[in-house]
Write a protein that holds these residues in place. Structure first.
Motif, short mmCIF file in Angstrom:
data_model
loop_
_atom_site.label_atom_id
_atom_site.label_comp_id
_atom_site.label_asym_id
_atom_site.label_seq_id
_atom_site.Cartn_x
_atom_site.Cartn_y
_atom_site.Cartn_z
N ALA A 133 40.67 -9.20 49.23
CA ALA A 133 40.11 -10.50 49.59
C ALA A 133 38.76 -10.35 50.28
CB ALA A 133 41.08 -11.25 50.51
N ALA A 134 38.52 -9.18 50.86
CA ALA A 134 37.27 -8.98 51.60
C ALA A 134 36.79 -7.53 51.42
CB ALA A 134 37.47 -9.30 53.08
N PRO A 135 36.36 -7.17 50.21
CA PRO A 135 35.95 -5.80 49.95
C PRO A 135 34.62 -5.44 50.59
CG PRO A 135 35.58 -7.17 48.02
CD PRO A 135 36.26 -8.03 49.03
N ARG A 136 34.57 -4.25 51.19
CA ARG A 136 33.37 -3.79 51.86
C ARG A 136 33.05 -2.36 51.43
NH1 ARG A 136 33.64 -8.48 52.25
NH2 ARG A 136 34.01 -9.72 54.13
N ILE A 137 31.77 -2.09 51.21
CA ILE A 137 31.31 -0.75 50.87
C ILE A 137 30.21 -0.36 51.85
CG2 ILE A 137 30.31 0.75 49.11
CD1 ILE A 137 31.30 -1.27 47.01
N VAL A 138 30.31 0.83 52.40
CA VAL A 138 29.30 1.35 53.32
C VAL A 138 28.81 2.69 52.80
CG1 VAL A 138 28.76 2.01 55.69
CG2 VAL A 138 30.50 0.25 55.26
N ASN A 139 27.50 2.80 52.62
CA ASN A 139 26.90 4.06 52.20
C ASN A 139 26.20 4.70 53.40
OD1 ASN A 139 27.74 3.60 49.57
ND2 ASN A 139 25.82 2.61 48.98
N MET A 140 26.60 5.92 53.73
CA MET A 140 26.03 6.58 54.89
C MET A 140 24.67 7.16 54.55
SD MET A 140 27.96 6.01 57.41
CE MET A 140 27.38 7.17 58.63
N SER A 141 23.65 6.55 55.13
CA SER A 141 22.29 6.97 54.91
C SER A 141 21.80 7.75 56.13
CB SER A 141 21.40 5.76 54.62
OG SER A 141 20.09 6.14 54.28
N SER A 142 20.53 7.66 56.44
CA SER A 142 19.93 8.40 57.55
C SER A 142 18.59 7.76 57.87
CB SER A 142 19.73 9.87 57.18
OG SER A 142 18.90 10.53 58.11
N SER A 143 18.12 7.95 59.09
CA SER A 143 16.80 7.45 59.45
C SER A 143 15.72 8.08 58.58
CB SER A 143 16.50 7.72 60.92
OG SER A 143 16.50 9.11 61.20
N VAL A 144 15.98 9.31 58.08
CA VAL A 144 14.97 9.96 57.23
C VAL A 144 14.90 9.30 55.85
CG1 VAL A 144 15.23 12.16 58.43
CG2 VAL A 144 16.52 11.76 56.33
N GLY A 145 15.84 8.42 55.55
CA GLY A 145 15.77 7.67 54.31
C GLY A 145 14.82 6.49 54.38
N SER A 146 14.34 6.18 55.59
CA SER A 146 13.39 5.09 55.77
C SER A 146 11.99 5.58 55.44
CB SER A 146 13.44 4.59 57.22
OG SER A 146 12.31 3.79 57.52
N ALA A 188 32.68 -11.35 46.40
CA ALA A 188 33.09 -11.14 47.79
C ALA A 188 32.67 -9.77 48.33
CB ALA A 188 34.60 -11.29 47.91
N ILE A 189 32.14 -8.91 47.46
CA ILE A 189 31.82 -7.55 47.88
C ILE A 189 30.54 -7.51 48.69
CG2 ILE A 189 31.32 -5.21 47.11
CD1 ILE A 189 32.88 -5.79 44.57
N LEU A 190 30.62 -6.95 49.89
CA LEU A 190 29.45 -6.72 50.73
C LEU A 190 29.19 -5.22 50.78
CD1 LEU A 190 30.21 -9.08 53.76
CD2 LEU A 190 29.00 -9.61 51.64
N ILE A 191 27.96 -4.80 50.52
CA ILE A 191 27.60 -3.39 50.51
C ILE A 191 26.34 -3.18 51.34
CG2 ILE A 191 26.42 -3.68 48.30
CD1 ILE A 191 27.11 -0.73 47.71
N ASN A 192 26.40 -2.20 52.23
CA ASN A 192 25.27 -1.91 53.11
C ASN A 192 25.14 -0.42 53.35
OD1 ASN A 192 24.31 -4.70 54.18
ND2 ASN A 192 26.54 -4.79 54.38
N ALA A 193 23.96 -0.02 53.81
CA ALA A 193 23.72 1.37 54.20
C ALA A 193 23.73 1.47 55.71
CB ALA A 193 22.38 1.85 53.64
N ALA A 194 24.26 2.57 56.22
CA ALA A 194 24.37 2.77 57.66
C ALA A 194 23.62 4.03 58.08
CB ALA A 194 25.84 2.90 58.07
N CYS A 195 22.90 3.93 59.20
CA CYS A 195 22.23 5.07 59.79
C CYS A 195 22.99 5.47 61.05
CB CYS A 195 20.79 4.71 60.14
SG CYS A 195 19.93 5.97 61.12
N PRO A 196 23.53 6.70 61.12
CA PRO A 196 24.33 7.10 62.28
C PRO A 196 23.50 7.59 63.46
CG PRO A 196 24.31 8.86 60.69
CD PRO A 196 23.56 7.72 60.05
N GLY A 197 22.20 7.81 63.25
CA GLY A 197 21.39 8.43 64.29
C GLY A 197 21.47 9.95 64.21
N PHE A 198 20.84 10.62 65.15
CA PHE A 198 20.78 12.08 65.14
C PHE A 198 22.04 12.62 65.82
CE2 PHE A 198 18.26 16.07 66.56
CZ PHE A 198 18.65 16.74 65.40
N VAL A 199 23.06 12.83 65.02
CA VAL A 199 24.39 13.21 65.50
C VAL A 199 24.57 14.73 65.45
CG1 VAL A 199 26.88 12.95 65.10
CG2 VAL A 199 25.34 11.00 64.79
N ALA A 200 25.19 15.27 66.44
CA ALA A 200 25.47 16.71 66.48
C ALA A 200 26.62 17.03 65.53
CB ALA A 200 25.81 17.15 67.90
N THR A 201 26.30 17.56 64.36
CA THR A 201 27.30 17.99 63.38
C THR A 201 26.84 19.31 62.78
OG1 THR A 201 26.28 16.94 61.45
CG2 THR A 201 27.75 15.57 62.80
#
Length: 243
Positions: A133-146, A188-201
């Motif tokens: 009923a409320a499908p969501r898609i999140v693509n993990m991007s990065s600040s370097v993609g800007s 109903a599908i919402l799709i967005n890109a997310a920037c996590p910031g400079f994460v220690a991984t």
């Protein structure tokens, strides 16, 4: 339709992906832990279950068509639908990546995982998402993609190292996200890109200044957007990221 909310997070056996899964699980989702390494995947599932998360393992290599198809079949047989897909799996391809010296095979490998892998998994999961009923898609991007941040346009400080494979792969992913949003207009599908910031991984040798839990926050929010929320956007904790 089942009232249980089902999510799939790719690359979820460690780092930001694990924390996205943990965060969604803490908010009532049943979470599929997508990963290709069997031992690490099952260890992550066990750890999440011990913390009270309803987690299950999903064998998934985002670079293989048959693996994505099998993952979709597994979720369909167990739950019949999917409410949230977080395309988190990604690689850097290793450094340095100066464009004048890079081996072009590295670029192919990075794009195969970071871009084509997202398309492959998203398309495999779409029939299940359309049953939500409320499908969501999140693509993990990065600040370097800007491109704005990469170029220093408008007085913005440039971000990240010169990386002709990794950085453009995230710009490509952002562009792909926009194309999906255009196609999904009126659904109903919402799709967005997310920037996590400079994460220690391990992706950056743990040089980041943010924790994986902090890096997961925007993706969790976007995976739980209410109806009428934004789509085709690029977001970080402080709001929209310039393209």
């Amino acid at each position: 339709m089942s009232e249980t909310r089902i999510a799939l997070v790719t690359g979820a056996n460690k780092g930001i992906g694990y924390e996205i899964a943990a965060g969604l699980g803490a908010r009532g989702y049943t979470v599929g832990i997508g990963a290709r390494d069997n031992e690490r995947r099952e260890a992550a599932v066990a750890k999440l279950r011990a913390a009270g998360v309803d987690a299950f393992g999903v064998p998934l290599d985002v670079t293989a068509d048959d693996s994505a198809t099998a993952a979709a079949t597994l979720i369909e047989q167990r739950y019949g639908h999917l409410d949230a897909l977080v395309n988190n799996a990604g690689i850097t391809g290793g450094m340095p990546q100066e464009p004048t010296r890079v081996d072009v095979s590295i670029i192919r490998t990075v794009v195969e995982t970071n871009v084509i892998g997202v398309i492959r998994v998203t398309n495999a999961m779409l029939p299940l998402l359309r049953r939500s009923a409320a499908p969501r898609i999140v693509n993990m991007s990065s600040s370097v993609g800007s491109l704005t941040r990469q170029s220093g346009a408008g007085g913005v400080t440039t971000t990240g190292p010169v990386a002709v494979a990794y950085a453009p792969s995230k710009s490509f992913l952002n562009a792909v996200t926009l194309q999906y949003a255009r196609e999904f207009t009126g659904t109903a599908i919402l799709i967005n890109a997310a920037c996590p910031g400079f994460v220690a991984t391990d992706l950056n040798g743990f040089r980041g200044v943010r924790t994986p839990e902090q890096g997961a926050a925007t993706a969790i929010r976007l995976a739980m957007l209410p109806d009428g929320g934004p789509t085709g956007g690029f977001f970080e904790d402080d709001g929209e990221v310039p393209w």
